[in-house]
Structure formats: C-alpha cells, structure tokens
Design a protein around this motif. Sequence first.
Motif, PDB file in Angstrom:
ATOM      1  N   LYS A 142       0.818  -1.210   0.000  1.00 27.32           N
ATOM      2  CA  LYS A 142       0.000   0.000   0.000  1.00 27.32           C
ATOM      3  C   LYS A 142       0.854   1.263   0.000  1.00 27.32           C
ATOM      4  O   LYS A 142       0.348   2.351  -0.249  1.00 27.32           O
TER       5      LYS A 142
ATOM      6  N   GLU B 188       3.175 -10.390  -4.990  1.00 33.40           N
ATOM      7  CA  GLU B 188       4.591 -10.556  -5.363  1.00 33.40           C
ATOM      8  C   GLU B 188       5.504 -10.581  -4.151  1.00 33.40           C
ATOM      9  O   GLU B 188       6.592 -11.151  -4.203  1.00 33.40           O
TER      10      GLU B 188
ATOM     11  N   CYS C  76      -8.248  -3.048  -1.416  1.00 32.01           N
ATOM     12  CA  CYS C  76      -7.111  -2.485  -2.170  1.00 32.01           C
ATOM     13  C   CYS C  76      -7.362  -2.570  -3.675  1.00 32.01           C
ATOM     14  O   CYS C  76      -8.068  -3.455  -4.152  1.00 32.01           O
ATOM     15  N   SER C  77      -6.714  -1.675  -4.382  1.00 31.75           N
ATOM     16  CA  SER C  77      -6.792  -1.693  -5.846  1.00 31.75           C
ATOM     17  C   SER C  77      -6.098  -2.947  -6.372  1.00 31.75           C
ATOM     18  O   SER C  77      -5.266  -3.546  -5.678  1.00 31.75           O
ATOM     19  N   PRO C  78      -6.404  -3.357  -7.600  1.00 29.45           N
ATOM     20  CA  PRO C  78      -5.723  -4.519  -8.179  1.00 29.45           C
ATOM     21  C   PRO C  78      -4.203  -4.351  -8.229  1.00 29.45           C
ATOM     22  O   PRO C  78      -3.470  -5.329  -8.070  1.00 29.45           O
ATOM     23  N   GLU C  79      -3.722  -3.120  -8.403  1.00 24.67           N
ATOM     24  CA  GLU C  79      -2.273  -2.881  -8.435  1.00 24.67           C
ATOM     25  C   GLU C  79      -1.642  -3.179  -7.077  1.00 24.67           C
ATOM     26  O   GLU C  79      -0.586  -3.804  -6.996  1.00 24.67           O
ATOM     27  N   VAL C  80      -2.297  -2.730  -6.003  1.00 27.81           N
ATOM     28  CA  VAL C  80      -1.787  -2.990  -4.650  1.00 27.81           C
ATOM     29  C   VAL C  80      -1.853  -4.485  -4.356  1.00 27.81           C
ATOM     30  O   VAL C  80      -0.907  -5.061  -3.807  1.00 27.81           O
ATOM     31  N   GLN C  81      -2.947  -5.141  -4.747  1.00 28.12           N
ATOM     32  CA  GLN C  81      -3.069  -6.580  -4.526  1.00 28.12           C
ATOM     33  C   GLN C  81      -1.987  -7.341  -5.284  1.00 28.12           C
ATOM     34  O   GLN C  81      -1.434  -8.315  -4.766  1.00 28.12           O
ATOM     35  N   ALA C  82      -1.657  -6.899  -6.481  1.00 26.14           N
ATOM     36  CA  ALA C  82      -0.593  -7.561  -7.255  1.00 26.14           C
ATOM     37  C   ALA C  82       0.757  -7.366  -6.579  1.00 26.14           C
ATOM     38  O   ALA C  82       1.553  -8.312  -6.492  1.00 26.14           O
ATOM     39  N   ARG C  83       1.023  -6.150  -6.085  1.00 27.74           N
ATOM     40  CA  ARG C  83       2.292  -5.920  -5.363  1.00 27.74           C
ATOM     41  C   ARG C  83       2.354  -6.799  -4.125  1.00 27.74           C
ATOM     42  O   ARG C  83       3.394  -7.383  -3.813  1.00 27.74           O
TER      43      ARG C  83
END
Length: 128
Positions: free
Chosen positions: A20, A73, A63-70
């Motif tokens: 985040k 990882e 969370c946004s998909p970008e935060v979930q992807a981070r």
Amino acid sequence: MPPTVSRWTGKEARALREAKRVSQVEFAAELGVSERMIVRWEKGNVTPRPINQQGLDTVLAACSPEVQARFAEMIPPSDENFLYVFKGAPLTRAAGRPHARLCAPGMRPVPSGPGAQPGRGRPSSQGT
C-alpha cells in the motif's frame, strides 16, 4: 480474484503495508490499532488476533488490483499461509500430501527432494 491469506502473521501484514506504500502510523490508523502493535506484528513478537486478521482481510480486499498484485509478489510461493490463485482457481496440495508443492488445477506435483527437478507440476493423468 484477490489474493487471500488464511492466517495473517507479521510478514503478511508488513507486505500489505508496503504494498500500500503507507507508513506504520497510517496503516495502524486504518486498522484501528496502535503503531506499537504494527511494530510488534512486523517484528514477529505477536500474531494479529482474529479481529485484527479480519481487519487485514478487509483492507486487502478493498485495495486496488495494483496494490493486490504488489502484495502477491511480496509473499513467496513457499509461504503456506497464502492461498495462491491460478487463472481464477485456487492452487491445491496433492491429497494426503500436506508438504507437497502447490499445484494448479489439473496438475500434479513434481517430485521434490534430493535429485528432483524443480518445476510447477505435470498434467495429471485421467486414470489417477
């Protein structure tokens, strides 16, 4: 489908906070806990209580998909607290083999141990 954590530890809480890109103070305020509690989780001194684990689930789901992807990882595939998703279906362990590697649906684990070739799995046979 967002990533899911079956049991939160300090490692997952820290990964979520870092995904985040917020400070410990901001993360604590979002969860309704003290900054000291975040520090204790991240150091491994204590494990989040069930009510806090629900809060972490809620924050992750929001969370946004970008935060979930981070976040996904940052958690290594060998972590048993994490439920991995492959093309919309959860990865599973072979029946009766709790220490088997995670496999995608329709795959079976590749043997592991000394001399075994690392891999993600092989297509399962129709007869097995």
